[in-house]
Design a protein around this motif. Structure first.
Motif, short mmCIF file in Angstrom:
data_model
loop_
_atom_site.label_atom_id
_atom_site.label_comp_id
_atom_site.label_asym_id
_atom_site.label_seq_id
_atom_site.Cartn_x
_atom_site.Cartn_y
_atom_site.Cartn_z
N ARG A 234 56.58 9.15 59.38
CA ARG A 234 54.95 10.26 59.73
C ARG A 234 55.50 10.20 61.52
N GLY A 235 56.08 10.01 61.90
CA GLY A 235 56.24 10.39 63.78
C GLY A 235 57.17 11.28 63.56
N LEU A 236 58.20 11.38 62.79
CA LEU A 236 59.36 12.43 62.92
C LEU A 236 57.79 13.66 62.51
N LEU A 237 58.00 13.38 61.38
CA LEU A 237 57.58 14.71 60.62
C LEU A 237 55.83 15.32 60.92
N LEU A 238 55.07 14.31 61.65
CA LEU A 238 53.70 14.69 61.78
C LEU A 238 53.64 14.61 63.26
N GLY A 239 54.30 13.48 64.24
CA GLY A 239 54.72 13.84 65.56
C GLY A 239 53.51 12.25 66.17
N THR A 240 53.19 11.89 65.29
CA THR A 240 52.54 10.40 66.16
C THR A 240 53.22 9.35 66.43
N PRO A 241 53.34 8.74 67.68
CA PRO A 241 53.95 7.94 68.20
C PRO A 241 54.92 7.22 67.24
N ILE A 242 56.26 7.56 67.30
CA ILE A 242 57.50 5.98 67.21
C ILE A 242 57.42 4.47 67.50
N GLY A 243 57.06 5.01 69.67
CA GLY A 243 57.78 4.02 69.65
C GLY A 243 59.30 3.28 69.38
N ASN A 244 59.46 1.86 69.25
CA ASN A 244 60.18 0.21 68.96
C ASN A 244 60.13 0.66 67.07
N ASP A 245 59.56 1.48 66.51
CA ASP A 245 59.87 1.35 65.36
C ASP A 245 60.99 2.01 64.91
#
Length: 274
Positions: A234-245
């Motif tokens: 979700r972070g890669l595709l939509l730009g949401t925070p990824i953090g340590n995930d």
């Protein structure tokens, strides 16, 4: 005076090159099976597409108000699609288990044992074939996702990273499923073994946010393997925070691949030595 003629040393191909050649042969064999018997591939395509259409057009309007990203079907579609793509990557697990079990129960592995081929190539061909199959299905499901309103903002590099993560996951799950397929006595049992792996994303952040779940289920959703993978996608595709995930997702994929490889190799060696 006698003359001694030197005998040239034989050029030996390294064992790893034979294993690679045999693995490619087994890969071609499995891809031909996929082409001739497409029913399993069709089922792998239909399930994520049904889920996508069901949750977008039936539940999307209602669920969109509870995901914390704004009300509406469009917002929920963006939230949902990474989870559907993740479920698509897990769908190859059933196909791998069934194909391995079919080879084990129909006796073809016993025939392979009498041939001069690398033993490991048999399972490697199944796993690589499954990964290629998943890659093709991912492209189809992603295309349909665009048609129903998915609007990512990922760069080409982020798309490549997302695809790499999905294929890494499919690789690990295929090894796990290969072990399950070898241990199953029937094809039906083999098809049921990996089902928890394909359904586990539902108990994560794929469809709704874990915050909306009861306490025990929320704790499970937050710490199970597929949630950090889904949040990374979700972070890669939509730009949401990824953090340590991101690191946690890679660690889980590595653990699944290593566990599946060691387990399948142990089961295979046990079965072929009987």
């Amino acid at each position: 005076m006698s003359t001694v003629t030197a005998t040239p040393a034989k050029s030996a191909t390294p064992a790893r090159s034979y294993a690679l050649r045999d693995s490619m042969t087994m890969l071609r064999r499995n891809l031909k099976h996929v082409q001739r018997y497409p029913s399993m591939t069709i089922s792998m395509v239909v399930m994520p597409l049904l889920m996508l259409l069901l949750f977008v057009y039936v539940f999307g309007g209602a669920l969109g108000t509870g995901i914390g990203a704004g009300a509406g079907r469009g917002d929920y579609t963006n939230y949902l699609v990474p989870g559907i793509i993740l479920m698509t990557a897990t769908s190859g697990a059933v196909s791998t288990a069934v194909s391995v079990c079919t080879d084990m129960t129909e006796g073809i592995v016993n025939r392979f044992r009498t041939m001069s081929i690398s033993r490991g190539s048999i399972l490697t061909g199944h796993v690589l074939g499954s990964v290629i199959q998943v890659a093709a299905i991912l492209a189809l499901v992603t295309g349909v996702s665009f048609a129903v309103g998915f609007r990512p903002n990922a760069s080409p590099i982020e798309w490549i990273a997302a695809l790499g993560l999905l294929l890494f996951l499919a690789f690990g799950l295929s090894w796990l499923s290969a072990a399950m397929g070898m241990g199953a006595k029937t094809v039906e049992a083999a098809s049921n073994g990996p089902l928890p792996l394909t359904l586990l994303p539902f108990l994560g952040s794929a469809v709704v946010t874990p915050d909306s779940m009861p306490t025990v289920l929320r704790w499970f959703a937050e710490y199970q393997p597929f949630t950090p993978i889904n949040e990374t996608l979700r972070g890669l595709l939509l730009g949401t925070p990824i953090g340590n995930d991101g690191w946690i997702a890679l660690a889980w994929c590595t653990v699944l691949a290593l566990l599946g490889y060691l387990w399948s190799r142990a089961v295979f060696n046990r079965e072929v030595m009987r």
